[in-house]
Design a protein around this motif. Structure first.
Motif, PDB file in Angstrom:
ATOM      1  N   ARG A 102       0.903  -1.347   0.184  1.00 43.15           N
ATOM      2  CA  ARG A 102      -0.075  -0.237  -0.141  1.00 43.15           C
ATOM      3  C   ARG A 102       1.159   1.529   0.221  1.00 43.15           C
ATOM      4  O   ARG A 102       0.208   2.175  -0.215  1.00 43.15           O
ATOM      5  N   ARG A 103       2.051   1.001   0.509  1.00 45.39           N
ATOM      6  CA  ARG A 103       3.411   2.116   0.293  1.00 45.39           C
ATOM      7  C   ARG A 103       3.965   2.621  -1.084  1.00 45.39           C
ATOM      8  O   ARG A 103       4.605   3.771  -1.354  1.00 45.39           O
ATOM      9  N   LEU A 152      -5.154   0.852  -2.858  1.00 44.06           N
ATOM     10  CA  LEU A 152      -5.398   2.454  -1.911  1.00 44.06           C
ATOM     11  C   LEU A 152      -6.773   1.970  -0.885  1.00 44.06           C
ATOM     12  O   LEU A 152      -6.333   2.871  -0.167  1.00 44.06           O
ATOM     13  N   ALA A 153      -6.899   0.333  -0.208  1.00 44.48           N
ATOM     14  CA  ALA A 153      -7.715   0.577   0.502  1.00 44.48           C
ATOM     15  C   ALA A 153      -6.710   0.573   1.988  1.00 44.48           C
ATOM     16  O   ALA A 153      -5.966   0.273   2.561  1.00 44.48           O
ATOM     17  N   PRO A 154      -7.930   1.377   2.758  1.00 45.51           N
ATOM     18  CA  PRO A 154      -7.139   2.312   4.218  1.00 45.51           C
ATOM     19  C   PRO A 154      -6.710   0.996   5.446  1.00 45.51           C
ATOM     20  O   PRO A 154      -7.503   0.367   5.165  1.00 45.51           O
ATOM     21  N   ARG A 155      -5.958   1.269   5.689  1.00 46.75           N
ATOM     22  CA  ARG A 155      -5.537  -0.042   7.036  1.00 46.75           C
ATOM     23  C   ARG A 155      -6.470   0.047   8.014  1.00 46.75           C
ATOM     24  O   ARG A 155      -7.129   1.032   8.354  1.00 46.75           O
ATOM     25  N   LYS A 156      -7.185  -1.220   8.768  1.00 48.77           N
ATOM     26  CA  LYS A 156      -8.346  -0.658   9.276  1.00 48.77           C
ATOM     27  C   LYS A 156      -7.331  -0.815  11.318  1.00 48.77           C
ATOM     28  O   LYS A 156      -6.362  -0.878  11.402  1.00 48.77           O
ATOM     29  N   ASP A 157      -8.230   0.263  11.862  1.00 46.27           N
ATOM     30  CA  ASP A 157      -7.951   0.462  12.901  1.00 46.27           C
ATOM     31  C   ASP A 157      -7.446  -1.517  13.774  1.00 46.27           C
ATOM     32  O   ASP A 157      -7.984  -2.551  13.155  1.00 46.27           O
ATOM     33  N   LYS A 158      -6.378  -1.171  14.259  1.00 43.45           N
ATOM     34  CA  LYS A 158      -4.945  -2.000  14.889  1.00 43.45           C
ATOM     35  C   LYS A 158      -6.176  -3.289  15.267  1.00 43.45           C
ATOM     36  O   LYS A 158      -6.334  -4.366  14.752  1.00 43.45           O
ATOM     37  N   MET A 159      -7.045  -3.032  16.602  1.00 40.30           N
ATOM     38  CA  MET A 159      -8.095  -3.634  16.958  1.00 40.30           C
ATOM     39  C   MET A 159      -9.303  -4.232  16.363  1.00 40.30           C
ATOM     40  O   MET A 159      -9.491  -5.687  16.374  1.00 40.30           O
ATOM     41  N   ALA A 160      -9.924  -3.641  15.623  1.00 38.81           N
ATOM     42  CA  ALA A 160     -10.956  -4.185  14.224  1.00 38.81           C
ATOM     43  C   ALA A 160      -9.795  -4.976  13.921  1.00 38.81           C
ATOM     44  O   ALA A 160     -10.374  -6.290  13.704  1.00 38.81           O
TER      45      ALA A 160
END
Lengths: 463, 90
Positions: B37-38, B66-74
């Motif tokens: 993604r980077r 391009l999808a954003p990374r989700k919250d770590k806990m999720a």
């Protein structure tokens, strides 16, 4: 002779961790699970012991550090606070610059500040083995070190390409008795699935995390758990020993007021560790600039708005509160994938929303220039991440010079760059350049957020 | 004529995720069939990443990158559920 290192005796080590959640005027919004509902402690029980989950959700201001943990931390803590006198002189600044040297731990970084407590709490819970993932091995080696001292088995899934190319931290892990395997491996279903499709894959951190979680979840004895070295609240909590030591050391140095607290901010743990105790001071009336620093090429904290957004372009996942540039942000030159990366600690995000922190972004050339100035004055060669903090420190020191003010600047020197010298090589060879995302591209991506629900932005307006 | 997907593979740079140097070959297929993604942030100084990605990947794949990374806990909760699913007797 002038004092360079401000030291604390072993018995002056802080005896409690500071929990910022107790003092934040508005706590962070909860993460939502796949069902769109807030994640509950029970959902995390397969991978974390309940005593750590309790810390994760605790709102107690102070949490006692067990003596056995303090005894282990005393191997390298309290870490020295240095006065960067030679840099001050080189800059000709009236500012007094201090830095916490977190490179003095056995694995060489701030990471064992949480690795040791995590291993200890797992052992108390009856856990016998920890799993984790690692890239170049900074976190893996910290956890291996901690498990070694506490008599726990440690299983590290190291990304295959790192496993093959970076033998030194792998050897550190083995020296501390950890079982370090290349990921993907044939030990998990996640690894086998990838290997079946791509036998020669170099792996990724995402695959390694999947393997580490799977081993914890599927151990039939129930004696295995997973350990994570950044982002989560309990990780930030354990790191606050850095800032509390710094406060004692600054008092010992005769400093009555701190003007700026600075740190590089990736997952957030080294910055949070230094900054959170000072955030408490700020909440209670102190005037301090608290500055997390990020790369200009990935300005999530500095330029992306805080909003609810989908986690995917197909809008299938629940809405998450995040600093986002829009769920289908594809600017004309689609160079900004990383801008949408959301890996920041929720507490740091909330501090930014509240105005308690003022993030900055720096170009990489300026950071390397700062790192070299640092190495040629203070001697230590910083890690590439740490150089972002140094760039901000130099800016603040030069500003103090222009204003003729005797400012006190404190920052976290999170680690050395001796295993990252190829980055310096690229800089010296002129291979690095700077890039900044045009504002109109950000504006276009953000436009699509306007029809989505707005997160409740809890802000007191005091800062 | 289409250019080879390997044309930039000789280039190397520091990977901020792994913490060491990698070649472009890694970033265009970071452990899976898709680019990291980077890739856009890391390589745009050296490579026409947009042109490269548009030439070698379809729109769905680009969306995935391009999808954003989700919250770590999720993310952790999702991985727990996936591990259980993948290892449950069917």
């Amino acid at each position: 002779m002038e004092t360079t290192k401000i030291l604390l005796d072993d018995n002056e080590i802080p005896r409690q961790w500071y929990n910022l959640l107790a003092d934040l005027p508005n706590p962070p919004l909860p993460p939502l699970g796949p069902d769109g509902k807030p994640i509950t402690p029970d959902m995390l029980a397969p991978v974390f012991p309940m005593n750590l989950i309790e810390q994760e959700v605790s709102t107690e201001r102070w949490i006692d550090i067990p003596d056995e943990i303090l005894q282990i931390l005393s191997l390298w803590r309290p870490s020295p606070l240095y006065r960067a006198r030679r840099l001050e002189k080189a800059l000709g600044t009236p500012a007094r610059i201090y830095y916490k040297n977190e490179g003095v731990s056995p694995p060489g970084s701030h990471k064992p500040n949480t690795a040791v407590p995590q291993a200890w709490y797992n052992k108390q819970f009856g856990i016998e083995r920890l799993t984790t993932e690692t890239g170049a091995g900074q976190w893996g080696s910290a956890l291996a070190f901690a498990c070694s001292l506490l008599g726990l088995e440690c299983k590290v899934f190291m990304v295959r390409i790192s496993f093959d190319q970076k033998p030194f931290r792998k050897l550190m892990m083995q020296t501390w008795g950890a079982n370090c395997v290349a990921s993907p491996s044939d030990e998990t279903q996640a690894g086998r699935d990838i290997l079946a499709k791509m036998p020669n894959t170099p792996g990724s951190l995402g695959i390694a995390i999947s393997e580490a979680i799977e081993q914890a979840v599927t151990d039939p004895t129930g004696k295995t758990r997973y350990s994570l070295g950044s982002v989560l609240n309990h990780v930030m909590l354990h790191q606050t020993i850095i800032g509390q030591e710094a406060q004692k050391q600054l008092a010992k140095a005769g400093e009555k007021k701190v003007d700026a607290v600075i740190g590089c901010c990736g997952g957030g743990s080294n910055f949070a560790g230094l900054a959170f105790p000072f955030v408490n001071d700020k909440i209670n009336g102190a005037e301090i600039d608290i500055i997390p620093v990020e790369p200009e090429s990935c300005p999530t904290m500095t330029r992306a708005p805080f909003a609810y957004d989908h986690g995917d372009t197909a809008k299938m996942t629940p809405l998450l509160p995040m600093h986002s540039l829009g769920h289908s942000f594809v600017p004309p030159p689609i160079h900004a994938g990383g801008l949408r990366y959301h890996g920041m600690s929720p507490m740091i995000s909330q501090c930014i929303v509240e105005g308690l922190m003022t993030p900055r972004a720096y170009h990489q050339l300026k950071c390397y220039e700062a790192a070299i100035t640092w190495a040629r004055t203070e001697g230590f060669i910083p890690a590439p991440e740490t150089s972002h903090a140094i760039a901000a420190v130099i800016d603040e020191a030069n500003k103090a010079k222009e204003e003729g003010k005797e400012k006190v600047i404190v920052f976290n020197w999170s680690g050395h760059g001796l295993m990252d010298l190829l980055g310096y090589d690229a800089y010296f060879q002129g291979k690095l350049t700077d890039y900044s995302l045009p504002q109109e591209e950000i504006d276009k991506g953000v436009e699509e957020l306007k029809d989505l629900p707005k997160p409740e932005v809890h802000k007191t307006g005091k800062w | 004529m289409a250019r080879s997907i390997e044309e930039h593979d000789h280039n190397k740079r520091y990977c901020p995720i792994l913490g060491h140097e990698v070649s472009f070959a890694y970033c265009r297929a970071a452990g899976t069939d898709l680019p990291c993604r980077r890739i856009f942030d890391c390589w745009r100084q050296v490579v026409d990443v947009e042109g490269f990605v548009r030439e070698h990947f379809d729109e769905g794949e680009i969306d995935g990158v391009l999808a954003p990374r989700k919250d770590k806990m999720a993310t952790l909760v999702e991985l727990i559920e996936k591990a259980r699913r993948d290892n449950s007797p069917s």
